[in-house]
Write a protein that holds these residues in place. Sequence first.
Motif, PDB file in Angstrom:
ATOM      1  N   PRO A   5     -15.353 -58.896  30.106  1.00  0.00           N
ATOM      2  CA  PRO A   5     -16.693 -59.906  29.548  1.00  0.00           C
ATOM      3  C   PRO A   5     -17.147 -60.419  29.414  1.00  0.00           C
ATOM      4  O   PRO A   5     -18.073 -58.682  29.836  1.00  0.00           O
ATOM      5  CB  PRO A   5     -15.979 -61.669  31.071  1.00  0.00           C
ATOM      6  CG  PRO A   5     -15.728 -60.677  32.081  1.00  0.00           C
ATOM      7  CD  PRO A   5     -15.414 -58.810  31.910  1.00  0.00           C
ATOM      8  N   GLU A   6     -17.930 -61.024  27.784  1.00  0.00           N
ATOM      9  CA  GLU A   6     -19.385 -60.113  28.178  1.00  0.00           C
ATOM     10  C   GLU A   6     -20.578 -60.238  29.249  1.00  0.00           C
ATOM     11  O   GLU A   6     -21.392 -59.929  28.808  1.00  0.00           O
ATOM     12  CB  GLU A   6     -19.941 -61.453  26.820  1.00  0.00           C
ATOM     13  CG  GLU A   6     -19.079 -60.827  25.749  1.00  0.00           C
ATOM     14  CD  GLU A   6     -19.037 -60.039  24.036  1.00  0.00           C
ATOM     15  OE1 GLU A   6     -20.672 -59.887  24.174  1.00  0.00           O
ATOM     16  OE2 GLU A   6     -18.730 -60.445  23.682  1.00  0.00           O
ATOM     17  N   SER A   7     -19.850 -60.594  29.532  1.00  0.00           N
ATOM     18  CA  SER A   7     -21.248 -61.383  31.034  1.00  0.00           C
ATOM     19  C   SER A   7     -21.655 -59.922  31.682  1.00  0.00           C
ATOM     20  O   SER A   7     -22.186 -59.965  32.067  1.00  0.00           O
ATOM     21  CB  SER A   7     -20.776 -62.127  31.543  1.00  0.00           C
ATOM     22  OG  SER A   7     -19.595 -62.413  32.616  1.00  0.00           O
ATOM     23  N   ARG A   8     -20.394 -58.868  31.722  1.00  0.00           N
ATOM     24  CA  ARG A   8     -20.317 -57.423  32.142  1.00  0.00           C
ATOM     25  C   ARG A   8     -20.716 -56.866  30.904  1.00  0.00           C
ATOM     26  O   ARG A   8     -20.704 -55.772  31.814  1.00  0.00           O
ATOM     27  CB  ARG A   8     -19.927 -58.035  32.944  1.00  0.00           C
ATOM     28  CG  ARG A   8     -19.665 -58.666  34.517  1.00  0.00           C
ATOM     29  CD  ARG A   8     -18.336 -57.934  35.606  1.00  0.00           C
ATOM     30  NE  ARG A   8     -17.412 -57.844  35.034  1.00  0.00           N
ATOM     31  CZ  ARG A   8     -15.784 -58.326  35.282  1.00  0.00           C
ATOM     32  NH1 ARG A   8     -15.713 -59.620  35.397  1.00  0.00           N
ATOM     33  NH2 ARG A   8     -14.619 -57.531  34.633  1.00  0.00           N
ATOM     34  N   ARG A   9     -20.959 -57.012  30.155  1.00  0.00           N
ATOM     35  CA  ARG A   9     -20.861 -55.783  28.652  1.00  0.00           C
ATOM     36  C   ARG A   9     -22.366 -54.670  29.180  1.00  0.00           C
ATOM     37  O   ARG A   9     -22.093 -53.633  28.722  1.00  0.00           O
ATOM     38  CB  ARG A   9     -20.626 -55.901  27.849  1.00  0.00           C
ATOM     39  CG  ARG A   9     -19.222 -56.319  28.012  1.00  0.00           C
ATOM     40  CD  ARG A   9     -18.816 -56.953  26.471  1.00  0.00           C
ATOM     41  NE  ARG A   9     -17.381 -57.356  26.393  1.00  0.00           N
ATOM     42  CZ  ARG A   9     -16.449 -56.818  25.315  1.00  0.00           C
ATOM     43  NH1 ARG A   9     -16.603 -56.483  24.291  1.00  0.00           N
ATOM     44  NH2 ARG A   9     -15.429 -57.540  25.434  1.00  0.00           N
ATOM     45  N   LEU A  10     -22.776 -55.768  29.376  1.00  0.00           N
ATOM     46  CA  LEU A  10     -24.514 -54.664  29.684  1.00  0.00           C
ATOM     47  C   LEU A  10     -24.732 -53.895  30.936  1.00  0.00           C
ATOM     48  O   LEU A  10     -26.017 -53.945  31.717  1.00  0.00           O
ATOM     49  CB  LEU A  10     -25.825 -56.002  29.627  1.00  0.00           C
ATOM     50  CG  LEU A  10     -25.504 -55.899  28.079  1.00  0.00           C
ATOM     51  CD1 LEU A  10     -26.728 -57.206  28.339  1.00  0.00           C
ATOM     52  CD2 LEU A  10     -25.911 -56.100  27.566  1.00  0.00           C
ATOM     53  N   GLY A  11     -23.767 -54.795  32.109  1.00  0.00           N
ATOM     54  CA  GLY A  11     -24.062 -53.845  33.291  1.00  0.00           C
ATOM     55  C   GLY A  11     -24.887 -54.862  33.930  1.00  0.00           C
ATOM     56  O   GLY A  11     -24.897 -55.697  33.897  1.00  0.00           O
ATOM     57  N   ARG A  12     -24.665 -54.269  35.301  1.00  0.00           N
ATOM     58  CA  ARG A  12     -25.144 -55.095  36.664  1.00  0.00           C
ATOM     59  C   ARG A  12     -26.647 -54.937  36.848  1.00  0.00           C
ATOM     60  O   ARG A  12     -27.146 -53.936  36.297  1.00  0.00           O
ATOM     61  CB  ARG A  12     -24.189 -55.225  37.774  1.00  0.00           C
ATOM     62  CG  ARG A  12     -24.364 -53.481  38.629  1.00  0.00           C
ATOM     63  CD  ARG A  12     -23.999 -52.949  40.204  1.00  0.00           C
ATOM     64  NE  ARG A  12     -24.348 -51.463  40.385  1.00  0.00           N
ATOM     65  CZ  ARG A  12     -25.516 -50.646  40.836  1.00  0.00           C
ATOM     66  NH1 ARG A  12     -26.280 -51.621  41.526  1.00  0.00           N
ATOM     67  NH2 ARG A  12     -25.515 -49.989  41.437  1.00  0.00           N
TER      68      ARG A  12
END
Length: 73
Positions: A60-67
């Motif tokens: 998901p887009e919400s996890r593509r930048l990492g935690r």
Amino acid sequence: MRTSHFWRLMDDEFGVAYSRVLARDLVLTRLGGHSVVDALDTGADPREVWLAVCDAQDVPESRRLGRDIPPRR
């Protein structure tokens, strides 16, 4: 993106063991039919490789930048 950041994203999203299996076995047409490891070894931009993995694995887009990592104090 540095290669070390790429691997941190892979490990966070898929786990340390599975991220290595995925990187070795997942062949992506977006990367010219190369596996993740082969693409990185031939000089592909780690950011482009990461985005290709995300698309192929439906990250998901919400996890593509990492935690979120809290800043050091």
